[in-house]
Scaffold this motif. Structure first.
Motif: not given
Length: 478
Positions: A44-46, A50-53, A361-364, A464-478
């Motif tokens: 996702p680009t946005e 509360d959105k696309n996490i 860098g990503v090619t969709n 995937l984004v990693r902080t010191g104590q958390h792992l986040y997944c950003v993905r396009a959601l319905p």
């Protein structure tokens, strides 16, 4: 050196194309294959909190390493305890974020858990046999995908303790047979190859006493030969991956202690920065953000210097070479873009915060090319590559409540992990100046705070984004 027009076309294609790409379901090491490029990922680009996490998962302890991914498994590391005596590898489900297992590493050396030290910073590598980890304790460990330990090798027990007050952060690199570790510190420095099957030492090549550095090696193929490229401690060196023989060395590089090299085709792109106690001349450092061409002359590997940048600085993150451009981010969040072919500066733009995570860098699937710069404060700048700054979006990863919770949790962990005064080693060098300052003042002075986005990875259609104590997944959601 003469070239045919066909060879020139191939060289130019290597620069302007995506370079070496990462399999869509794997991200096997720091920056994937070392390029930070993923082919055909529909990110996702946005997004907002509360959105696309897709998910956010807790990581026990604290760590700064990047995630690595094999199929549907994500691996990260962490450490805990006053002397980082509790080191663990964790496995998470890529789809759901559910933790599958945590496995402790047998720690053989103690390292002070000081907030300005790197903590579980080296990134693992992963292959079909399992995951290979490395910690500041000097322990390299191989585990199967189910978390069971195959072998562990203690480098400090073999070759001595690491003399680096800021800790060890160099990530592993790999080929099909070995994992590679670089240790550059005040003591005897070296690069070592460890056999993947049993943890034995394949070879070790001494590098002399070096300035402490935290950059990582990268493995590349050139003219049928596997090379280990090391940009670190004021030189760039190439080693034969099979034997450890040093094939060539570029001297006169200034400030390449943190960013790692990036290899695309037959070009090596070096990142450098000004440093406290190191090189402070901005012109010399800019020229050390350079491009080196790999060559072969009478069967012997060599190099040619292609260019040095007029004005560029690459601090915490490594340079990204993508779509014909090279991108660097300095310590105050200025993004530099130069031509990958000539080094000519195309633009410089303040993006608001430095990037500790290296850009991707990503090619969709539509063929659109995008770059994701994840800043340390959790904002991600999405750009289209080009001669001008072309921002697509600016997205925040966490909300105020999550930020406050992370600050409080990190402060609590630091207090619990404080080394008793009578057991702390005396500080030397720059750290001696800061030893008696309140930690709150140091946090303000150096912008060391939580949450901090340390590292990223891409697999499938997930960021995937990693902080010191958390792992986040950003993905396009319905």
């Amino acid at each position: 050196m003469q070239r045919t027009s066909f060879a020139i076309a191939l060289a130019f294609a290597a620069i302007t194309s995506l370079g070496r790409t990462v399999a869509n379901d794997h991200w096997q090491a720091f920056r994937g294959d070392g390029s930070g490029i993923s082919e055909t990922a529909d990110l996702p680009t946005e997004w907002t909190p509360d959105k696309n996490i897709a998910w956010r998962s807790d990581i026990p302890g604290y760590g700064q390493s990047a995630p690595v991914i094999w199929d549907d498994a994500v691996y990260v590391t962490s450490s805990d305890g006053p002397f980082q005596e509790d080191c663990e590898v964790h496995s998470y489900d890529l789809t759901t974020g559910e933790k599958r297992w945590s496995q402790a590493v047998n720690v053989t050396s103690k390292v002070e858990n000081y907030f300005r030290n790197s903590r579980a910073a080296p990134t693992c590598v992963v292959d079909e046999s399992g995951v290979y980890s490395f910690f500041a304790s000097g322990d390299v460990t191989a585990m199967k995908h189910d978390g069971s330990t195959r072998w562990s090798t203690a480098l400090t027990k073999r070759y001595g303790e690491f003399d680096n007050e800021r800790g060890v952060a160099s990530s592993l690199a790999q080929d099909s047979d070995h994992v590679f570790v670089v240790i550059d510190h005040h003591g005897p420095s070296y690069v070592v190859a460890i056999d993947k099957t049993d943890g034995t030492i394949g070879w070790k090549t001494d590098r002399g006493e070096r300035v402490p550095s935290w950059s990582s090696p990268i493995v590349t193929e050139h003219q049928g030969r596997s090379l280990v490229i090391v940009s670190s401690s004021d030189t760039v060196d190439a080693y034969d991956a099979k034997s450890g023989e040093r094939l060539w060395q570029v001297e006169g590089i200034k400030g390449n202690h943190i960013p790692s090299a990036t290899v695309v085709g037959d070009r090596v792109y070096v990142g450098s920065t000004t440093m406290y106690g190191g090189e402070s001349d901005e012109d010399m450092v800019a020229a050390s953000n350079c491009c080196i061409e790999l060559t072969v002359d009478d069967g012997k590997p060599g190099y040619t210097m292609r260019w040095g940048a007029e004005r560029a600085n690459s601090c915490y993150s490594s340079p990204l070479v993508f779509a014909g451009y090279v991108y660097y981010v300095n310590k105050i969040g200025v993004l530099y873009c130069v031509s990958a072919e000539t080094g000519k500066q195309l633009f410089a733009k303040r993006i608001g915060n430095p990037c500790w995570a290296s850009a991707v860098g990503v090619t969709n699937s539509t063929g659109e090319q995008l770059i994701y710069f994840v800043a340390k404060n959790g904002f991600t700048i999405v750009l289209r590559p080009g001669d001008e700054y072309d921002q697509v979006a600016r997205n925040q990863l966490w909300d105020r409540g999550q930020m406050i919770d992370a600050k409080e949790a990190a402060a609590k962990a630091r207090k619990a992990n404080m080394v008793p005064t009578d057991q702390a080693k005396p500080k030397t060098g720059p750290e001696k100046v800061f030893a008696n300052m309140p930690e709150s003042s140091l946090h303000t002075m150096f912008s060391y705070d939580d949450p901090t986005a340390y590292a990223v990875a891409v697999a499938g259609n997930s960021l995937l984004v990693r902080t010191g104590q958390h792992l986040y997944c950003v993905r396009a959601l319905p």
